[in-house]
Design an enzyme around this catalytic site. Structure first.
Site, PDB file in Angstrom:
ATOM      1  N   ARG A 111       7.553   4.407   6.691  1.00 39.71           N
ATOM      2  CA  ARG A 111       7.750   2.954   6.568  1.00 39.71           C
ATOM      3  C   ARG A 111       8.984   2.421   7.278  1.00 39.71           C
ATOM      4  O   ARG A 111       9.213   1.223   7.281  1.00 39.71           O
ATOM      5  CB  ARG A 111       7.744   2.557   5.092  1.00 39.71           C
ATOM      6  CG  ARG A 111       6.467   3.018   4.413  1.00 39.71           C
ATOM      7  CD  ARG A 111       6.171   2.426   3.072  1.00 39.71           C
ATOM      8  NE  ARG A 111       4.934   3.041   2.602  1.00 39.71           N
ATOM      9  CZ  ARG A 111       4.860   4.158   1.876  1.00 39.71           C
ATOM     10  NH1 ARG A 111       5.967   4.753   1.472  1.00 39.71           N
ATOM     11  NH2 ARG A 111       3.691   4.669   1.546  1.00 39.71           N
ATOM     12  N   GLY A 171       5.495  12.644  -4.011  1.00 41.97           N
ATOM     13  CA  GLY A 171       4.938  13.904  -4.524  1.00 41.97           C
ATOM     14  C   GLY A 171       4.362  13.805  -5.926  1.00 41.97           C
ATOM     15  O   GLY A 171       4.045  14.815  -6.545  1.00 41.97           O
ATOM     16  N   GLU A 173       1.584  13.216  -7.129  1.00 43.84           N
ATOM     17  CA  GLU A 173       0.263  13.806  -7.379  1.00 43.84           C
ATOM     18  C   GLU A 173       0.333  15.326  -7.485  1.00 43.84           C
ATOM     19  O   GLU A 173      -0.679  15.993  -7.685  1.00 43.84           O
ATOM     20  CB  GLU A 173      -0.709  13.389  -6.260  1.00 43.84           C
ATOM     21  CG  GLU A 173      -1.471  12.115  -6.540  1.00 43.84           C
ATOM     22  CD  GLU A 173      -0.584  10.902  -6.799  1.00 43.84           C
ATOM     23  OE1 GLU A 173      -0.488  10.499  -7.977  1.00 43.84           O
ATOM     24  OE2 GLU A 173       0.009  10.355  -5.858  1.00 43.84           O
ATOM     25  N   TRP A 237       8.679   6.981  -4.460  1.00 44.05           N
ATOM     26  CA  TRP A 237       8.109   7.124  -3.117  1.00 44.05           C
ATOM     27  C   TRP A 237       8.159   5.873  -2.266  1.00 44.05           C
ATOM     28  O   TRP A 237       7.809   5.924  -1.086  1.00 44.05           O
ATOM     29  CB  TRP A 237       6.682   7.661  -3.202  1.00 44.05           C
ATOM     30  CG  TRP A 237       5.664   6.829  -3.924  1.00 44.05           C
ATOM     31  CD1 TRP A 237       5.312   6.938  -5.231  1.00 44.05           C
ATOM     32  CD2 TRP A 237       4.798   5.825  -3.375  1.00 44.05           C
ATOM     33  NE1 TRP A 237       4.304   6.050  -5.540  1.00 44.05           N
ATOM     34  CE2 TRP A 237       3.974   5.359  -4.421  1.00 44.05           C
ATOM     35  CE3 TRP A 237       4.649   5.273  -2.095  1.00 44.05           C
ATOM     36  CZ2 TRP A 237       3.019   4.362  -4.228  1.00 44.05           C
ATOM     37  CZ3 TRP A 237       3.692   4.269  -1.912  1.00 44.05           C
ATOM     38  CH2 TRP A 237       2.899   3.832  -2.966  1.00 44.05           C
ATOM     39  N   ASN A 255       3.632   7.216 -11.006  1.00 46.07           N
ATOM     40  CA  ASN A 255       2.880   7.677 -12.164  1.00 46.07           C
ATOM     41  C   ASN A 255       3.498   8.928 -12.778  1.00 46.07           C
ATOM     42  O   ASN A 255       4.054   9.765 -12.076  1.00 46.07           O
ATOM     43  CB  ASN A 255       1.434   7.999 -11.747  1.00 46.07           C
ATOM     44  CG  ASN A 255       1.384   9.054 -10.655  1.00 46.07           C
ATOM     45  OD1 ASN A 255       1.673   8.766  -9.499  1.00 46.07           O
ATOM     46  ND2 ASN A 255       1.035  10.281 -11.004  1.00 46.07           N
ATOM     47  N   ASP A 297      -2.924   5.782 -13.333  1.00 45.24           N
ATOM     48  CA  ASP A 297      -2.185   5.904 -12.072  1.00 45.24           C
ATOM     49  C   ASP A 297      -1.593   4.569 -11.630  1.00 45.24           C
ATOM     50  O   ASP A 297      -1.617   4.230 -10.454  1.00 45.24           O
ATOM     51  CB  ASP A 297      -3.070   6.495 -10.954  1.00 45.24           C
ATOM     52  CG  ASP A 297      -2.263   6.824  -9.697  1.00 45.24           C
ATOM     53  OD1 ASP A 297      -1.105   7.258  -9.845  1.00 45.24           O
ATOM     54  OD2 ASP A 297      -2.780   6.629  -8.585  1.00 45.24           O
ATOM     55  N   ASP A 299       1.356   3.416 -10.784  1.00 43.37           N
ATOM     56  CA  ASP A 299       2.741   3.644 -10.357  1.00 43.37           C
ATOM     57  C   ASP A 299       3.540   2.346 -10.489  1.00 43.37           C
ATOM     58  O   ASP A 299       3.023   1.270 -10.185  1.00 43.37           O
ATOM     59  CB  ASP A 299       2.799   4.045  -8.876  1.00 43.37           C
ATOM     60  CG  ASP A 299       2.143   5.382  -8.581  1.00 43.37           C
ATOM     61  OD1 ASP A 299       1.092   5.651  -9.159  1.00 43.37           O
ATOM     62  OD2 ASP A 299       2.682   6.129  -7.757  1.00 43.37           O
ATOM     63  N   ARG A 324       1.543  -2.548  -9.726  1.00 43.18           N
ATOM     64  CA  ARG A 324       0.213  -2.007  -9.473  1.00 43.18           C
ATOM     65  C   ARG A 324      -0.745  -2.295 -10.646  1.00 43.18           C
ATOM     66  O   ARG A 324      -1.944  -2.418 -10.466  1.00 43.18           O
ATOM     67  CB  ARG A 324       0.410  -0.494  -9.305  1.00 43.18           C
ATOM     68  CG  ARG A 324      -0.679   0.193  -8.629  1.00 43.18           C
ATOM     69  CD  ARG A 324      -0.066   1.321  -7.835  1.00 43.18           C
ATOM     70  NE  ARG A 324      -0.899   2.498  -7.924  1.00 43.18           N
ATOM     71  CZ  ARG A 324      -0.846   3.527  -7.089  1.00 43.18           C
ATOM     72  NH1 ARG A 324       0.040   3.501  -6.098  1.00 43.18           N
ATOM     73  NH2 ARG A 324      -1.633   4.548  -7.227  1.00 43.18           N
TER      74      ARG A 324
HETATM   75  N1  PQQ Z   1       0.990   5.748  -0.212  1.00 42.90           N
HETATM   76  C1  PQQ Z   1       0.058   4.806   0.076  1.00 42.90           C
HETATM   77  C2  PQQ Z   1      -0.093   4.244   1.437  1.00 42.90           C
HETATM   78  O1  PQQ Z   1       0.866   4.404   2.206  1.00 42.90           O
HETATM   79  O2  PQQ Z   1      -1.148   3.655   1.737  1.00 42.90           O
HETATM   80  C3  PQQ Z   1      -0.661   4.504  -1.037  1.00 42.90           C
HETATM   81  C4  PQQ Z   1      -0.157   5.313  -2.037  1.00 42.90           C
HETATM   82  C5  PQQ Z   1       0.883   6.080  -1.508  1.00 42.90           C
HETATM   83  C6  PQQ Z   1      -0.536   5.430  -3.396  1.00 42.90           C
HETATM   84  O3  PQQ Z   1      -1.450   4.740  -3.855  1.00 42.90           O
HETATM   85  C7  PQQ Z   1       0.155   6.363  -4.210  1.00 42.90           C
HETATM   86  O4  PQQ Z   1      -0.137   6.506  -5.413  1.00 42.90           O
HETATM   87  C8  PQQ Z   1       1.235   7.136  -3.648  1.00 42.90           C
HETATM   88  N2  PQQ Z   1       1.840   7.974  -4.505  1.00 42.90           N
HETATM   89  C9  PQQ Z   1       2.855   8.735  -4.086  1.00 42.90           C
HETATM   90  C10 PQQ Z   1       3.509   9.602  -5.098  1.00 42.90           C
HETATM   91  O5  PQQ Z   1       3.144   9.483  -6.269  1.00 42.90           O
HETATM   92  O6  PQQ Z   1       4.400  10.370  -4.740  1.00 42.90           O
HETATM   93  C11 PQQ Z   1       3.308   8.695  -2.760  1.00 42.90           C
HETATM   94  C12 PQQ Z   1       2.702   7.818  -1.833  1.00 42.90           C
HETATM   95  C13 PQQ Z   1       3.306   7.832  -0.471  1.00 42.90           C
HETATM   96  O7  PQQ Z   1       4.352   8.509  -0.304  1.00 42.90           O
HETATM   97  O8  PQQ Z   1       2.850   7.215   0.483  1.00 42.90           O
HETATM   98  C14 PQQ Z   1       1.612   7.013  -2.288  1.00 42.90           C
END
Ligand code: PQQ
Length: 563
Positions: A111, A171, A173, A237, A255, A297, A299, A324
């Protein structure tokens, strides 16, 4: 010229450059420029487009930075480019050499960078920080932040506050332990670490020594059963914002792990929360948990944007976030007190509303996916929940206009079927214990860009988009709101009415965050283009619809033609 702390703190007032993620450390994404406005935006034209090259065409979520006529922008797979902002010519490119085993959950995105002194600093998908020389793109230092083999990654832009480089980690997940850390931007030396799961010790580092700085939450296991806090998730994140008036870093947390909430009775602090953190030593000043004991979930990573408003002749130091979980929250940013909250999506099924005193959700009966152990099966009773786990709003930042006093929120209307499954922690493996499919809530649109009034909770206008909105938003003193669409457009709207005033097709989905700055007396707009992110990977029925969108990897720059 070197980027100083003062440059970063004044970024929102100095439209000649962009040296912070958020176009100002408070994250308002509001530009004071008004050369471009509602009466001339239709003449906006591209001046150059730059290709990130290679076959690595995945989601391009970067926010460009601008300093002394140079653009610094990141691309998928942990790449960074320095580009002449006048001509679009490449100055240098840096490709992180990533190991095979990286585990980003939701596409290989990045990003953006932080700028400090003569360095360009960013986080990689193998959870490192890399500092590059701004003129040559050569690494000055590289530092491991966490173990990618345990599921850690970095996708967020780091920020620099009071001479410290602050980063979060991804991380959630994989049952990692989320944390916020500060590094010396000149050397990469670790200065403090603050875990975001209750029970883990924070440290301050001095002269090579680790000094204990208190256990997050006071002690282990208070809001977690047994040992579950050891792999509790709460990833930071999406990075953070900084408010100078309260001297606080605001970081959201993801989450709790695993998703199956029956395995972890309790509130599971500090998951799905906003944390106010002392930038000097990483202490937690206050927290506000948007989804205690999350089972969907939801977050809580979304950016917390500082803003002031007047009420009964008093200035309220507020901060707002669109979660969210579908609720928009206005908090007192001095102490985290709940001021008000309201839905910003059309339908929320998992909660009946928020407690008016505390902001805590009032859970809907039967809204939580069932316990698999209750049915002796491998699958618990499924529920249909709205919003879907990808959120009323996901990572894409909203914007706040000081002209209109409105927030411009990129949101989505979708639901999911979700069920729980048994799961146990294994290093480097998904730690979910859940299955799911996302469904659109309407036939003709999913994305809704909304203008929300933070004082009344009213939606002032909306723009509906066929595909889910996945790009960041920016607004300007010229009463414009910019965002992108997966269909490929950069669009501009009238900030007061929502009238669509401009669109330009960039050739691939826009999931980046637009920026604007002034150079040689003219106002420029830039945005990265390249379809991707979580929707094509996790979007269920919605993914099937959007997978036909062409991928890409470009950054586009626009201005008015010289008359
Ligand atoms: N990243 C995106 C994206 O860039 O489109 C969408 C998500 C992430 C999510 O919906 C997530 O839940 C998510 N969760 C984590 C996490 O729990 O560590 C990391 C990320 C990420 O780093 O992009 C996303």
């Amino acid at each position: 010229q070197a980027v100083t702390d003062a440059d970063i703190m004044n970024d929102h007032k100095t439209p000649g450059d962009i040296v912070s993620y958020g176009m100002g450390t408070q994250g308002q994404r509001f530009s004071t420029l008004d050369d471009l406005n509602t009466s001339n935006i239709q003449y906006l034209q591209p001046v150059w487009a730059f290709s990130f090259g290679s076959e690595k065409m995945r989601g391009q979520e970067s926010q460009p930075m601008i300093k002394d006529g140079v653009m610094y922008v990141t691309a998928s797979y942990s790449r960074v480019y320095a580009i002449d902002a006048r001509t679009g010519e490449e100055i240098w490119q840096y490709d992180a050499r990533l190991p095979d085993g990286i585990m980003p959950c939701c596409d290989v995105v990045n990003r953006g960078v932080a700028l400090y002194d003569d360095k360009v600093i960013f986080g990689t998908l193998d959870a490192k920080l890399v500092a590059l020389d701004k003129d040559t793109g050569k690494p000055v230092w590289i530092k491991k932040v966490a173990d990618y083999q345990a599921g850690y990654a970095i996708t967020a832009a780091p920020i620099v506050v009071k001479g410290k480089l602050i980063t979060g980690v991804s991380g959630g997940e994989f049952g990692i332990v989320g944390k916020v850390e500060a590094y010396d931007p000149n050397t990469g030396e670790l200065l403090w670490t603050r875990p975001t799961v209750e029970g883990h010790m924070g440290y301050v580092y001095k002269d090579g020594k680790a000094i204990e700085n208190g256990i997050s939450g006071g002690k282990a296991g208070v809001t977690w059963p047994g040992d579950m806090w050891k792999n509790g998730g709460a990833a930071t994140w999406l990075g953070g914002t900084y408010d100078p008036s309260t001297d606080s870093l605001f970081f959201g947390t993801g989450n709790p792990a695993p998703w199956n909430s029956h395995l972890r009775p309790g509130d599971n602090l500090f998951s799905s929360s906003r944390l106010a953190i002392d930038p000097d030593d990483g202490s937690i000043k206050w927290h506000f948990q948007t989804t205690p004991h999350d089972g969907w979930d939801y977050d809580g990573v979304n950016e917390l944007i500082s803003f002031n408003y007047e009420e009964n002749g008093k200035t309220i130091q507020a901060a707002a976030t669109a979660d969210r979980n579908g609720f928009f929250y206005v908090l007192n940013r001095e102490n985290g007190d709940f001021i008000r909250g309201f839905p910003f999506v059309d339908k929320i099924t998992w909660a009946k509303g928020l407690d008016p005193e505390t902001g805590r959700p009032i859970y809907a009966e039967g809204g939580r996916p069932g316990d698999p152990s209750a049915t002796q099966g491998t699958k618990g009773e499924p529920v249909i929940a709205q919003p879907a786990f990808l959120g009323g709003k996901n990572w894409m930042p909203m914007a706040y206009s000081q002209e209109t006093g409105l927030f411009y929120v990129p949101s989505n209307e979708w639901s999911m079927e979700i069920w729980n499954e048994p799961v146990s922690y294994k290093k480097g493996a998904a730690f979910l214990g859940a299955g799911f499919t996302i469904k659109p809530a309407h036939d003709d649109y999913i994305g809704v860009l909304r203008a929300m009034d933070p004082k009344t909770g009213k939606e002032v206008w909306r723009y509906e988009n066929t595909a889910p909105l996945w790009g960041g938003v920016m607004t300007t003193a010229g009463n414009l709101v910019f965002t992108g669409t997966p269909e490929g457009y950069l669009k501009a709207f009238d900030a007061r009415t929502g009238e669509e005033l401009y669109k330009f097709n960039t050739g691939s989905g826009v999931v980046g965050t637009p920026v604007t700055w002034s150079m040689d007396g003219e106002q420029y707009v830039s945005v990265a283009s390249g379809w991707g992110g979580a929707v094509p990977l996790w979007g269920g029925e919605v993914a099937r619809v959007v997978k036909e969108f062409n991928q890409g990897g470009m950054v586009w720059t626009f201005k008015l033609p010289k008359d």
